[in-house]
Design a protein around this motif. Structure first.
Motif, mmCIF file in Angstrom:
data_model
loop_
_atom_site.group_PDB
_atom_site.id
_atom_site.type_symbol
_atom_site.label_atom_id
_atom_site.label_comp_id
_atom_site.label_asym_id
_atom_site.label_seq_id
_atom_site.Cartn_x
_atom_site.Cartn_y
_atom_site.Cartn_z
ATOM 1 N N ARG A 51 0.757 -1.413 0.226
ATOM 2 C CA ARG A 51 0.090 -0.071 -0.024
ATOM 3 C C ARG A 51 0.886 1.168 -0.103
ATOM 4 N NH1 ARG A 51 -2.930 -0.942 4.303
ATOM 5 N NH2 ARG A 51 -4.321 -1.692 3.014
ATOM 6 N N LYS A 62 0.496 3.197 -6.463
ATOM 7 C CA LYS A 62 0.373 4.162 -7.117
ATOM 8 C C LYS A 62 -1.361 4.056 -6.569
ATOM 9 C CE LYS A 62 -0.857 7.898 -10.548
ATOM 10 N NZ LYS A 62 -0.380 8.608 -12.312
ATOM 11 N N HIS A 63 -1.393 2.872 -7.186
ATOM 12 C CA HIS A 63 -3.006 2.555 -7.227
ATOM 13 C C HIS A 63 -3.181 0.745 -6.823
ATOM 14 C CE1 HIS A 63 -6.969 3.468 -5.454
ATOM 15 N NE2 HIS A 63 -7.509 2.089 -6.233
ATOM 16 N N SER A 80 -12.359 10.441 -10.001
ATOM 17 C CA SER A 80 -11.898 10.763 -9.083
ATOM 18 C C SER A 80 -10.287 10.998 -9.554
ATOM 19 C CB SER A 80 -12.142 9.303 -8.029
ATOM 20 O OG SER A 80 -11.150 8.478 -8.085
ATOM 21 N N TYR A 81 -9.721 10.794 -11.117
ATOM 22 C CA TYR A 81 -8.424 10.852 -10.854
ATOM 23 C C TYR A 81 -8.387 11.986 -12.531
ATOM 24 C CZ TYR A 81 -4.177 9.190 -12.431
ATOM 25 O OH TYR A 81 -2.564 9.123 -12.936
ATOM 26 N N THR A 93 2.320 16.966 -4.968
ATOM 27 C CA THR A 93 2.657 17.360 -3.588
ATOM 28 C C THR A 93 3.809 17.248 -3.017
ATOM 29 O OG1 THR A 93 3.452 14.461 -3.476
ATOM 30 C CG2 THR A 93 0.419 15.414 -3.240
ATOM 31 N N SER A 96 -8.569 2.279 4.725
ATOM 32 C CA SER A 96 -6.636 2.261 4.464
ATOM 33 C C SER A 96 -5.770 2.757 4.013
ATOM 34 C CB SER A 96 -6.808 0.630 4.678
ATOM 35 O OG SER A 96 -6.791 0.375 3.281
ATOM 36 N N ARG A 97 -6.132 3.486 3.278
ATOM 37 C CA ARG A 97 -5.720 4.015 2.036
ATOM 38 C C ARG A 97 -5.411 5.578 2.861
ATOM 39 N NH1 ARG A 97 -4.662 1.580 -3.035
ATOM 40 N NH2 ARG A 97 -6.523 0.282 -3.177
ATOM 41 N N GLN A 105 2.191 6.509 7.425
ATOM 42 C CA GLN A 105 3.333 7.052 6.417
ATOM 43 C C GLN A 105 3.930 7.829 6.755
ATOM 44 O OE1 GLN A 105 1.967 5.839 2.588
ATOM 45 N NE2 GLN A 105 4.289 6.093 1.593
ATOM 46 N N ARG A 106 3.067 9.204 6.148
ATOM 47 C CA ARG A 106 4.095 10.310 6.221
ATOM 48 C C ARG A 106 3.931 11.298 8.247
ATOM 49 N NH1 ARG A 106 4.908 11.364 1.382
ATOM 50 N NH2 ARG A 106 4.415 10.138 -0.594
ATOM 51 N N ARG A 139 1.864 24.617 6.479
ATOM 52 C CA ARG A 139 2.790 24.144 5.846
ATOM 53 C C ARG A 139 2.738 22.555 5.607
ATOM 54 N NH1 ARG A 139 7.624 25.565 3.651
ATOM 55 N NH2 ARG A 139 9.166 23.828 2.996
ATOM 56 N N GLU A 189 -1.373 21.547 3.666
ATOM 57 C CA GLU A 189 -0.689 22.055 2.199
ATOM 58 C C GLU A 189 -0.394 20.494 2.299
ATOM 59 O OE1 GLU A 189 1.620 24.888 0.979
ATOM 60 O OE2 GLU A 189 1.573 24.003 -1.094
ATOM 61 N N GLN A 190 0.309 20.127 2.620
ATOM 62 C CA GLN A 190 1.372 18.264 2.238
ATOM 63 C C GLN A 190 0.042 17.586 2.800
ATOM 64 O OE1 GLN A 190 3.534 16.558 0.765
ATOM 65 N NE2 GLN A 190 3.876 18.536 -0.043
ATOM 66 N N LYS A 201 -2.964 17.896 0.095
ATOM 67 C CA LYS A 201 -2.225 17.423 -1.575
ATOM 68 C C LYS A 201 -1.744 15.907 -1.439
ATOM 69 C CE LYS A 201 -0.296 21.343 -2.830
ATOM 70 N NZ LYS A 201 1.642 21.631 -3.019
ATOM 71 N N GLN A 202 -1.596 15.386 -0.272
ATOM 72 C CA GLN A 202 -1.274 14.084 -0.389
ATOM 73 C C GLN A 202 -2.649 13.076 -0.492
ATOM 74 O OE1 GLN A 202 1.796 12.489 -0.467
ATOM 75 N NE2 GLN A 202 3.251 14.019 -0.210
ATOM 76 N N LYS A 218 -4.330 12.966 -4.284
ATOM 77 C CA LYS A 218 -3.387 12.618 -3.763
ATOM 78 C C LYS A 218 -3.794 10.939 -4.816
ATOM 79 C CE LYS A 218 1.125 10.844 -5.362
ATOM 80 N NZ LYS A 218 2.721 11.150 -5.033
ATOM 81 N N ILE A 230 -5.928 7.523 -5.253
ATOM 82 C CA ILE A 230 -6.612 7.681 -6.250
ATOM 83 C C ILE A 230 -8.458 7.283 -6.334
ATOM 84 C CG2 ILE A 230 -7.139 6.393 -8.756
ATOM 85 C CD1 ILE A 230 -4.629 7.155 -8.999
ATOM 86 N N ASP A 231 -8.561 7.153 -5.028
ATOM 87 C CA ASP A 231 -9.892 6.746 -4.913
ATOM 88 C C ASP A 231 -10.493 8.257 -4.250
ATOM 89 O OD1 ASP A 231 -10.064 3.823 -4.797
ATOM 90 O OD2 ASP A 231 -9.332 3.472 -3.412
ATOM 91 N N VAL A 232 -9.909 8.892 -4.103
ATOM 92 C CA VAL A 232 -10.405 10.409 -3.401
ATOM 93 C C VAL A 232 -10.641 11.285 -4.681
ATOM 94 C CG1 VAL A 232 -10.065 12.871 -2.356
ATOM 95 C CG2 VAL A 232 -8.817 10.952 -1.372
#
Lengths: 576, 165
Positions: free
Chosen positions: A125, A129-130, A186-187, A310, B17-18, B25-26, B55, B58-59, B62-63, B66, B68-70
């Motif tokens: 995960r 990217k997906h 969504s993309y 990002t 979970s993503r 993760q970040r 700051r 903003e990340q 953006k994250q 990024k 794909i599901d969002v």
């Protein structure tokens, strides 16, 4: 009228054919045997059997970096899939499009700790990217189409598709339908730069007194090399490439001031530190470039062009952020400069170039030549390879000192010629990547430059090379140690060489021969050129060249930790 | 500073979970997270309460975007918005005095007692995080809290502004 029905395994194969796949890199196992059976019965693409799934991912990756086509990997569930993880992470860090088809135990067994069950979606995960779980037979074709679309659009990257065994078996069949023109609510990556930002950028560039173009791997991925060259020539701008961006602007172009960053040239790092405007194109201000971000180019206004929002203002604040595909944005900037009738101020530019040329004159990429009877310097080997291959070879690197020497001493004229794991720094990448390149370009020289440490991380692929006739030239800069580790231990850890020796190295020549290849050993400087020429003259067999090099050599220049971008050691004990 | 993010995303297996994986993760902070499908069950809506400077925020935005599901993400704290959280809390109510006092405090905070046992009252209360914190503190000073559960906050913008496909 009857509609033809297909098994899930047949659907996988049909989908890959519909997407014009030429090669699939993989390794069979229980959960994907039905797919392998379907592959056996088709001629649309070839399956390349590697000897370890990690190599399948790197081979697909190398193929992609050289051709721009999406690499496809097929692995079985459990260990097959987890072996792919390092290769997926490698592709992720360098934005390489890849689709990994991973087997899974039957849906009825998922969660039971079944034989060869791993949650590969969970494992991968953070480095994809997906990813997709397939849970219905009929979904398979469109999920694969989506995986390709996502992998290869926007900022490219790897996509994992999990295929449970019970969706692939002969007993279950369904209708096949695929839509390769994917649309997703969504993309929708932004491709065109915002016009207001383009105007701001053009104005800033026009007013700059000390402009530097800092371009990265995005230029290579977007095939924007020609546009970059046009922009650089229009501006007559000094231009530096990142490790990933080498070849984006030709290494022999007058405006090229070398790679920047940790082992970059003096002129590149000095120019960055003294710039008043930095135009960053498809680069991401990686820590191996910036050194200490707090001290990074305090006087520069930064224009940052990137497809991935990002990446912008993540580590270094951008004054003019521009989100878009770098080729389109460069064209927009060129159009804007044309419209505003931009002409660089000759006097200002001349002064700036005079300063840069003074830094250039220090020749920071240079080394002390070998004394009579001394061991060969690793840099010398790269220079010889450059001469013999006329700078036209594909150079695939592993990770370590040899990687930096190759980046410094082999100027790349074209993009996609230099293939290395820049972001993740994956040892073992070089050989399988070179194999992928050779598969795509069988008539070109393909070099795997490596070290005695890295080559042993995927050396089993020598067997795959024989099976598929992939005569790459492996050049091992053999210093009998983990050179970069040893260098840090020399410079930072008081010379204590903890576990950086490769004691009991094998006889690489015998290994090469045992796998059915040619081995050439080079120990003396006097035989360096002639034996390398001999190696490159052999066209139909893989040649493993083992060069005994000086183990004391360090890579210079080298940025000084916690310093600014231009705080660097030029050689032992000499600071810039 | 505390921020409330509203996220609209595909209601697919693994999409939550993503989001959670991204935050860990970040090294982004999650104070609370709520998730449920919307009236259109192909969509889920998540509300995340987080902390960070401009700051970091903003990340985060953006994250998250990024992924794909969002489909959409917005920072509700930027503008006028309503924020609510639900708490269910069990307290000791042993005698008349304590029962009266629990009832009184609950009324003041406009909560309701939704279950009564021999010695235990269960109270339900909604409000923003500050109100709920104040209630928990007040009731805790009066009697013993046996158990409590907070829903985490949900939020929505005031006025015309809407987060939708």
């Amino acid at each position: 009228m009857t509609t033809e029905l297909y098994t899930g395994a047949e659907m996988v194969v049909k989908a890959l054919s519909a997407l014009d796949v030429k090669y699939v890199f993989g390794y069979p196992g229980g959960s994907v045997l039905d797919i392998y059976d379907a592959i056996f019965q088709q001629d649309d693409f070839e399956h390349i059997l590697v000897r370890h799934e990690q190599a399948a991912t790197h081979m697909a990756d190398g193929y992609t970096r050289a051709t721009g086509e999406v690499g496809v990997v097929l692995a079985t569930s459990g260990p097959g899939a987890t072996n792919c993880v390092t290769g997926i992470a490698t592709a992720y860090m360098d934005s390489i499009p890849m689709v990994v088809l991973a087997g899974q135990v039957a849906t009825t067994l998922i969660g039971d700790d079944a034989f060869q069950e791993t949650d590969i979606i969970g494992c991968s995960r953070p480095i994809v990217k997906h990813s997709f779980n397939c849970r219905k037979l009929e979904d398979i074709p469109n999920i694969i189409a989506k995986a390709f679309y996502i992998a290869n659009s926007g900022r490219p990257g790897p996509v994992v598709v999990e295929l449970p065994k019970d969706l692939l078996i002969p007993e279950k069949k369904g209708k096949f339908a695929i839509n390769i023109n994917v649309e997703m609510r969504s993309y929708n990556p932004t491709v065109t730069g915002h016009p207001k930002q383009i105007k701001k950028a053009a104005k800033l560039i026009s007013e700059a007194k000390r402009l530097v173009v800092y371009s990265g791997g995005g230029i290579v991925i977007a095939n924007a090399s020609e546009l970059l060259t046009e922009l650089v020539e229009t501006l007559d701008a000094p231009t530096t490439n990142t490790l990933m961006g080498l070849g984006g602007l030709s290494g022999t172009h007058d405006n090229f001031i070398g790679m920047l960053g940790m082992h970059g040239s003096l002129e590149a790092n000095k120019a960055m530190a003294n710039a008043d405007v930095i135009l960053a194109l498809g680069a991401r201000f990686d820590d191996r470039v910036t050194n200490n971000v707090k001290k990074f180019c305090p006087n520069a206004k930064i224009i940052h062009v990137d497809i991935d929002p990002t990446s912008i203002s993540k580590t270094i604040n951008a004054h003019v952020p521009i989100v878009g595909l770098v080729d389109i944005v460069i064209q927009q900037i060129l159009d804007e400069l044309k419209e505003t009738n931009y002409r660089p101020d000759k006097e200002t530019l001349k002064a700036w170039w005079a300063q840069i040329n003074a830094w250039r004159a220090e020749k920071s990429f240079s080394y002390v030549p070998e004394e009579a009877g001394a061991k060969i310097k690793p840099q010398h080997v790269v220079e010889s390879m450059y001469k013999i291959t006329k700078g036209e070879a594909y150079v695939c690197s592993d990770v370590g000192q040899h990687q930096m020497f190759a980046a410094q001493y082999y100027p790349f004229a074209k993009p996609r010629q230099w293939i290395n794991s820049g972001g993740l720094g994956t040892m073992g990448f070089g050989l399988p990547a070179a194999m992928g390149v050779k598969l795509a370009f069988p008539d070109k020289h393909v070099i795997c430059i490596t070290g005695d440490g890295s080559i042993q991380m995927n050396i089993q692929e020598l067997s795959t090379c024989l099976q598929y006739n992939l005569p790459v030239v492996i050049v091992t800069l053999n210093n009998r140690s983990l050179g970069m580790v040893r260098q840090w231990q020399d410079m930072i850890y008081g010379g204590r060489h903890s576990s950086s020796y490769m004691e009991s190295l094998p006889d690489f020549i015998k290994i090469a021969e045992a796998y059915g290849h040619v081995g050439i050993e080079i120990n003396e400087l006097s035989e360096l050129d002639s034996k390398l020429e001999e190696a490159f003259a052999i066209k139909n067999r893989l040649v493993f060249v083992d060069v005994l090099v000086d183990e004391h050599e360090h890579v210079y220049p080298m940025q000084i930790k916690t310093g600014a971008v231009d705080d660097m050691w030029l050689k032992k004990g000499v600071k810039a | 500073m505390r921020r409330i993010l509203a996220i609209l995303l595909e209601n697919e297996p693994g999409s939550l979970s993503r989001i959670v994986g991204l935050f860990s993760q970040r090294a982004f902070n999650i104070e609370s997270l709520t998730v449920a499908p919307t009236e259109d069950n192909t969509l889920s809506r998540i509300t995340i309460a987080t902390r960070g400077d401009d700051r970091v925020l903003e990340q985060i935005l953006k994250q998250v975007n990024k992924l794909i599901d969002v489909i959409k993400v917005t920072d509700l704290t930027d503008r006028q918005h309503v924020e609510r959280e639900l708490v269910l809390i069990k307290v000791l109510a042993m005698n008349d005095k304590s029962r009266t006092e629990v009832k009184r405090i609950t009324d003041i905070f406009r909560g309701s007692i939704i279950d009564i046992g021999k010695q235990i009252y269960t109270i339900q209360l909604t409000g923003n995080a500050d109100k709920i914190n104040a209630f928990i503190e007040t009731i805790g000073n009066e009697t013993e809290i046996i158990e409590s559960v907070r829903s985490g906050c949900v939020g929505i913008a005031r006025g015309e502004k809407a987060l939708r496909v």
